[in-house]
Structure formats: C-alpha cells, structure tokens
Write a protein that holds these residues in place. Sequence first.
Motif, mmCIF file in Angstrom:
data_model
loop_
_atom_site.group_PDB
_atom_site.id
_atom_site.type_symbol
_atom_site.label_atom_id
_atom_site.label_comp_id
_atom_site.label_asym_id
_atom_site.label_seq_id
_atom_site.Cartn_x
_atom_site.Cartn_y
_atom_site.Cartn_z
ATOM 1 N N GLY A 1 -22.105 -4.689 6.071
ATOM 2 C CA GLY A 1 -22.046 -5.715 7.103
ATOM 3 C C GLY A 1 -21.068 -5.337 8.202
ATOM 4 N N ASP A 2 -21.463 -5.521 9.432
ATOM 5 C CA ASP A 2 -20.669 -5.077 10.575
ATOM 6 C C ASP A 2 -19.600 -6.109 10.936
ATOM 7 N N ARG A 3 -18.381 -5.837 10.512
ATOM 8 C CA ARG A 3 -17.216 -6.623 10.902
ATOM 9 C C ARG A 3 -15.969 -5.829 10.552
ATOM 10 N N ILE A 4 -14.823 -6.330 10.956
ATOM 11 C CA ILE A 4 -13.567 -5.655 10.591
ATOM 12 C C ILE A 4 -13.114 -6.180 9.233
ATOM 13 N N TYR A 5 -12.941 -5.263 8.292
ATOM 14 C CA TYR A 5 -12.472 -5.608 6.947
ATOM 15 C C TYR A 5 -10.964 -5.361 6.890
ATOM 16 N N ASN A 6 -10.227 -6.273 6.220
ATOM 17 C CA ASN A 6 -8.777 -6.123 6.136
ATOM 18 C C ASN A 6 -8.317 -6.194 4.680
ATOM 19 N N VAL A 7 -7.001 -6.260 4.491
ATOM 20 C CA VAL A 7 -6.435 -6.174 3.146
ATOM 21 C C VAL A 7 -6.940 -7.298 2.239
ATOM 22 N N LYS A 8 -7.299 -8.443 2.805
ATOM 23 C CA LYS A 8 -7.823 -9.533 1.977
ATOM 24 C C LYS A 8 -9.217 -9.228 1.441
ATOM 25 N N ASP A 9 -9.926 -8.329 2.135
ATOM 26 C CA ASP A 9 -11.271 -7.945 1.689
ATOM 27 C C ASP A 9 -11.240 -6.811 0.671
ATOM 28 N N PHE A 10 -10.222 -5.933 0.784
ATOM 29 C CA PHE A 10 -10.216 -4.716 -0.016
ATOM 30 C C PHE A 10 -10.194 -5.047 -1.506
ATOM 31 N N ASP A 11 -11.106 -4.389 -2.222
ATOM 32 C CA ASP A 11 -11.292 -4.518 -3.669
ATOM 33 C C ASP A 11 -11.918 -5.851 -4.065
ATOM 34 N N ARG A 12 -12.328 -6.623 -3.072
ATOM 35 C CA ARG A 12 -13.073 -7.838 -3.358
ATOM 36 C C ARG A 12 -14.446 -7.764 -2.677
ATOM 37 N N ASN A 13 -14.475 -7.716 -1.344
ATOM 38 C CA ASN A 13 -15.739 -7.563 -0.607
ATOM 39 C C ASN A 13 -16.038 -6.108 -0.269
ATOM 40 N N LEU A 14 -14.972 -5.320 -0.180
ATOM 41 C CA LEU A 14 -15.121 -3.924 0.211
ATOM 42 C C LEU A 14 -14.160 -3.070 -0.598
ATOM 43 N N VAL A 15 -14.691 -2.020 -1.219
ATOM 44 C CA VAL A 15 -13.865 -1.097 -1.990
ATOM 45 C C VAL A 15 -13.742 0.204 -1.210
ATOM 46 N N LEU A 16 -12.523 0.496 -0.747
ATOM 47 C CA LEU A 16 -12.227 1.822 -0.190
ATOM 48 C C LEU A 16 -11.681 2.648 -1.345
ATOM 49 N N GLU A 17 -12.493 3.520 -1.879
ATOM 50 C CA GLU A 17 -12.126 4.205 -3.116
ATOM 51 C C GLU A 17 -10.888 5.082 -2.931
ATOM 52 N N GLN A 18 -10.695 5.607 -1.715
ATOM 53 C CA GLN A 18 -9.505 6.419 -1.471
ATOM 54 C C GLN A 18 -8.227 5.579 -1.524
ATOM 55 N N ARG A 19 -8.355 4.287 -1.239
ATOM 56 C CA ARG A 19 -7.178 3.419 -1.312
ATOM 57 C C ARG A 19 -6.685 3.295 -2.750
ATOM 58 N N THR A 20 -7.620 3.103 -3.668
ATOM 59 C CA THR A 20 -7.261 3.023 -5.088
ATOM 60 C C THR A 20 -6.567 4.300 -5.534
ATOM 61 N N LEU A 21 -7.092 5.441 -5.107
ATOM 62 C CA LEU A 21 -6.506 6.729 -5.476
ATOM 63 C C LEU A 21 -5.099 6.881 -4.899
ATOM 64 N N GLU A 22 -4.906 6.404 -3.677
ATOM 65 C CA GLU A 22 -3.588 6.526 -3.038
ATOM 66 C C GLU A 22 -2.549 5.696 -3.783
ATOM 67 N N VAL A 23 -2.922 4.490 -4.196
ATOM 68 C CA VAL A 23 -1.999 3.643 -4.963
ATOM 69 C C VAL A 23 -1.671 4.304 -6.306
ATOM 70 N N ALA A 24 -2.695 4.766 -7.017
ATOM 71 C CA ALA A 24 -2.489 5.423 -8.313
ATOM 72 C C ALA A 24 -1.611 6.655 -8.176
ATOM 73 N N LYS A 25 -1.803 7.377 -7.087
ATOM 74 C CA LYS A 25 -1.000 8.585 -6.838
ATOM 75 C C LYS A 25 0.475 8.227 -6.649
ATOM 76 N N LYS A 26 0.757 7.183 -5.843
ATOM 77 C CA LYS A 26 2.136 6.776 -5.601
ATOM 78 C C LYS A 26 2.809 6.260 -6.881
ATOM 79 N N VAL A 27 2.069 5.517 -7.688
ATOM 80 C CA VAL A 27 2.613 5.039 -8.964
ATOM 81 C C VAL A 27 2.966 6.220 -9.854
ATOM 82 N N THR A 28 2.070 7.202 -9.921
ATOM 83 C CA THR A 28 2.304 8.380 -10.759
ATOM 84 C C THR A 28 3.505 9.181 -10.256
ATOM 85 N N GLU A 29 3.622 9.331 -8.947
ATOM 86 C CA GLU A 29 4.769 10.055 -8.376
ATOM 87 C C GLU A 29 6.076 9.381 -8.773
#
Length: 785
Positions: A382-410
């Motif tokens: 769907g054409d609109r601007i997705y923000n942090v409230k949408d992420f992992d609920r309406n829209l999954v940016l898979e690289q975002r999940t990886l970035e969080v997991a990476k920082k936790v591991t570091e």
Amino acid sequence: MKKGFTERDICTKFITPSLVNAGWDLHKQIREEVTFTAGRIMVKGKKHVRKKSKRADYILYYKANLPLAVIEAKDGEHSVGSGMQQGLEYAEALDIPFVFSSNGKGFLFHDRTGQSQKMEQELKMEEFPSPAMLWAMYRQWKGIDEKAEQVITQDYYSDGSGKTPRYYQRISVNRTVEAIVKGQDRVLLVSATGTGKTFIAFQIIWRLWKSRTKKRILFLADRNILVDQTMANDFKHFGDKMTKIKNRKVDKSYEIYLALYQGVTGTDDWKNIYKEFSPDFFDLIVIDECHRGSAKEDSAWREILTYFSSATHVGLTATPKETKDVSNIHYFGEPIYTYSLKQGIDDGFLAPYRVIRYTIDRDVDGWRPEQGQRDKYGNVIGDRIYNVKDFDRNLVLEQRTLEVAKKVTEYLKKTDRYQKTIIFCVNINHAERMRQAIVNFNADLVAENHKYVLRITGDNDEGKAELDNFIDPNSKYPVIAVTSKLMTTGVDAQTCKLIVLDSNITSMTEFKQIIGRGTRVNEEFGKYSFTIMDFRNVTNLFADKDFDGDPVQIYEPTGGEDIVPPEIDEGEEPEPPKDFPPIGGNDNGDEPGGGGNEVRTYYVQSVKVQVINERVQYYADNGELITESLTDYTKKTVKQGFRTLDEFIQSWSIADKKEAIIEELLEQGVLLDELQQEVGKEYDPFDLICHVAFEQKPLTRKERALNVKKRDYFAKYGEKARAVLEALLEKYADEGIEHIESMEVLKLRPFDQYGSLMEIIKSFGGKKQYVQAVRELEQQIYQTA
C-alpha cells in the motif's frame, strides 16, 4: 559535665539508663543503631559500592511490630535538639509518631500526632515517657479501642531465623491491618516490583488469621507460576490449612485458599468454580497484581469480587491502572501506602539502571514504497509513508530486525554473553523473527545448547515450559528470552541484567511492569544493576511525571455502570500463521482496506536499515536519568566538590588511599569506568578527572610509570623491596591505582615469587615502612601533576 563524651558514651551512660528507668524493656522494646535501608547501589563497571545506609540511634517498640519512637543521640558538644531534624526525617520515612533528640543532658520531644500542647518541648533525663504513656497517646491518635488493639498488636509470623519485615513492608502490613480492623473493606497497596508483595500479603493474612479477625481467606493471582511460587515460599507456613483451587470439586475444610482468576472463572458455566462456595464463605480476598484485572480470556477478578462482595478486598500492585476507562483507585480507594521504584533504588533494595537509546534511520525518516512495489510474498505494498508505529505490525523491514539483533549481540559480547536477557517485541510474529536473528548472530553458543535463546510467548508450549528455568538463578539456560506480552508482569527474574525494548509501549502501567523485570537485587549471583536497551524511544516515559509519582485516579464514573469498569485486553495478540505469506491483497496497488482482501502485514527484505545514533543515560542521585553527556555531567559534578585543579590535586595527594576519592566520586554519580570508554581506557581516574573537569592534557598509566622509572627512584631500596615496587608500578600501568593500595595484592602473581606476604613486608622493615613506600610510589606516579 558531659563534654568529652562521644555519642556512644552518651547512649551507654545516659540515654539507655533513662529509658530503662522509664519502664522500657531493654531486650524487647529498645533497639539501638537500627539500620533500615541497605544503602543505594552505585555501579562501577563490574564492581559496585553502596552509599551509607540510614541508621537510627534508637527505635522504641511497644510490641515487635509497633514502633512508637525514634531517638537521635548527639555527643556532649552538641545541643539537646541537634539531632531533631535527622530524627524527624527518619520518623517520617518509618511512619513513627514520636521523636526525641538528646545530648545526655535532657531530651527534646516532638509529637507528630499533634496531641501535645506544644509540638516540641524539653524534658529532663528522668522525665522520659513510659511505654504505657506513649501507647495511650498512640491509641488516642489512631482511635483504637480494646477490640482493635488485640488485632493491631498481633505479632508477625517469625520462623526464628531473625528475619523481620523491612520498614516499608511493616508500614504496608500495619496500615492495612489497622484499616481493616477499623472497618475499611476495600484497601489498595502500591509497592514497586521486587519489594516483596507476596511477603507483605502473607504477613497481612497471617496477623488477621491468627487473631481470628478473618477466618477464611482467598488469594488470587493471574499466573499459575505465581500461585505455585507463593505456596512454596512465603505462604508455606500455613501448612495443611492451605490449598490450591484446581477443579470444580472443592474441599471447604481449608482456611487459606489460593487460585488463578482463570481457574475459578470463565465463560463456560462449568468453569465458575467459585460458585461452589456461598457468597459469604470468605472473609478476606487478596488480589495480587490487581492492575491486570479483566483480560478477556480470564474474565476478571471483578466477577469474583462482585460475588464475594461481603468480604474485605485487598489489592496489591506495583502499578495501579489508571486510564479514562479503567481504575483501580475507583474500586479500592486511594492507596493506603505507596513504596515507589525511586524509593526502592534510593534505599538500596532495588537495582539502579542505565539506558542505552538507539536511533534507527527508518524510524526517524519513515519509509515509502516505490509505485507498485511488491513485498517478498508478491503483495503490492500500500502506497503511504510507514513509520515506527507500523514496523513489525503492518510492515516488516527485515533488515531492521537484524540490526536490532546485531546491536544486542554486540552489547552481550562486550559485557557478558550469559547475562539473563529479556527482549520485548511488538507481537508473537515479531518475537519469532527476533529469535531467529539472535540465533544466527550467536550460532556458537546456540550450538552448545539450543536453549541459549528461546521464544517465550503465550502460544508456545516449549518456551513456556522453560520459564521456570529462566527465572531460576541456578539455571544457566535459557539465557535470552524473546517475548511480547507474556513476561511483562509476575515473572520473578532475579538475575535479569538486560532488558531490550523493541515494542511500541505507550501504557505507563505496562512500561513500569517491564522495567520491574530488572529491578531485583541478587547479591549471591552478583546482580546489582541492569541495563535497558531502547530501540523505540520507550524510555521517554521515564520523564513522564506519572512514572514514579503518586497514582492519581483518571477514570471518572458517569453513573449507571458497573463499579469496576471493563479493562483492556492485555493478552497476547493473535498472529497470522507462521511461514506463510499474509492471505489476500490485490495487485492494483490499492492501500490495504481499499478494496479486495486486506493484507495484514507486508514483508520487505531489501530496504537498508542502520543505527544512526547511540546514547547512554544513567540513573542519577535525584532518581532521574542524566540526559546530558557523561563528560559534561562529570565536569559539573567534580567542580561542585573541587572548585579548582589545585584543590583536586591537593585532595588527591594527601589522601591515604586514592580509592577513597574514587568511591566518593562514584557516590556522586561520576561513573569512571564509563568515562574510560569515552575518553580512553589507558587513563587512570586522576587523569580522567583532570582532563574532563579541568581540561588538562592527560597522561596514560604507562607514560606515568615510565616517568617514574626514568628518575631511578627505586635505587634507595634493597633488592627484594625494589623488585616488589617495580612489580607494583607495572601493575599500576596495566590495571590502575586501586589495584596496588591493598596488601592483598602481595598474595597474587607475580608478587608470590618474592615470598609470603609477611616476608615481603619484612623486606621493607615492617608494615609501617611498606605502607610508607607505597605512598611514596604514588607520589612519584603523580609527581608531574
């Protein structure tokens, strides 16, 4: 007459004899030097120190559970009232009505109840009031009759181990028992997570039960593990008088009953076990975690309370729920006592925390798909601007999940990869993807044991089965628990050191509960503090006036509705099937809901995501997070104690042990270990302070050690003493000044090659000479200053 007497002399020779002469029992009613806080924990890297605990010179008790007076003593050089302000501060905290100050020449008496003609008056040493006199004043102040007195003076349970309730637990129990005896039938107690609410509940029930004020009691919780923990630990002393309600067939011969809300209520009539009891069966109902109230699936404690409306109802919570739709205060009334997280940390009973906040570029800028762009499953996004409230609920940016997991591991790799960690996600689906990402970044430890990281959510039996092991300090696995809602409350994870927030938490109640997962102190396992990693700006709630303030009722009844308004559902969110693309969608580029079947969640692989800012915040003395930079905070704090560089250098030079100044700075919130991370690990505390606070060019420890060697300072010592001092200098260069000031270092390598501790000291001519040699070495180290 009393000049030259120390404070201890005044107590022993004058105050204690006056108390005994006034009729106070030396062994049962008089307690001297009563420490009532643990001392706030200050964290220094992997070590910690505690600030001084608060200690009253005397507390006088009518009975073991009823303190009546605080006495603050001063030496003979002080006036009779010198201790009064300190005494009043202690009395207010301890909920004690009468305060005395004394220098051995007389007493200054302060009556906090307002009954005396004068609020403060001086008394001669022989005029100290008797226990009967103060108790009569207390009874009149509280309006206690003879019948109430029998209950109020009922002792706590004691197993003979000497364990007594902490001061805030005593206040909670005493105020509740007193309120109930005087006819109050709805009571709310607010006590921060980790402060022993079930112990408080046990002592309330014990005293009311032993005095036969309440004969049949029901304790309600919302998690099976909570009921089982309660029965096995605090409530075990009820023995065979206690039972757990498990099924429809109930035995009414017991006196103490424990049950789940879910276990006694339900939409199906056969689940309503509580109806097996008559409405007047229970005298007292205690509701643990009463903020949770009525989630849809467990149908609410309110249904039970309505049925047993004639019983006294006591609600326990760390976080009374107050929204425009929901109110604990509307049902129970204002809290009879509140012990907050800030108080718990300040007293040293709860662990302080630091916050690491991450800013992710896509969270700031949002993301908009290209026209007609499809997700990984072929759905047109769907054409609109997705923000942090949408992420992992309406829209999954898979690289975002990886970035969080990476920082936790570091972070884990930098600190301790086996520290118990809880990661809070948006929902179950997000939690599963996060689990997979953590597994891949920690493949080495997962290969050793697949339970290193587990998803523990409401829908996963394997994960839920490991919850006890995660909580158990003696159990190594699981180390990392990935969850969404299941672990927000009632999970007694004593050794949890890391909480990761990657969920859009806006509820203050939920936020407080989540923070409560890390606040417990466990000295046996070295748990003194915890860290919060925040990826969604959730910790902005720390700045909210409601975070640690007194709860205020928000819900306003409009009339005609149920006395307890319905609550929001706090259960796990239902999820789409795993490993399948979302069902539906259309190929026309329409927004979800704009025709055809709606796509619930889009999955996007190719969008690059990165952390653009990382900021560390620390828990300050005033209970707030330090939001300025650590260097700015250090500069400001140091200059409050040392106005000039010369003043600091002089204090450092004359200190018998530099460790004392380091600990004093630590008490002021100057976190030297963290400062080393920013400025440089090669600098010792002296150079860090000189550089950050007074803008001096720092020298590394190795540079300072080299300067000492160049002066040929060691030539005046014998061969063995010289070798020991050279080794001490090397140890300073490698580890810092604190590591050479204790004689215990002489028992370690490489010093053990020079003989035993006593032999090494002998080579200097004795202990005094060795201490002097170390002081001279320190002077040489800092000579260039």
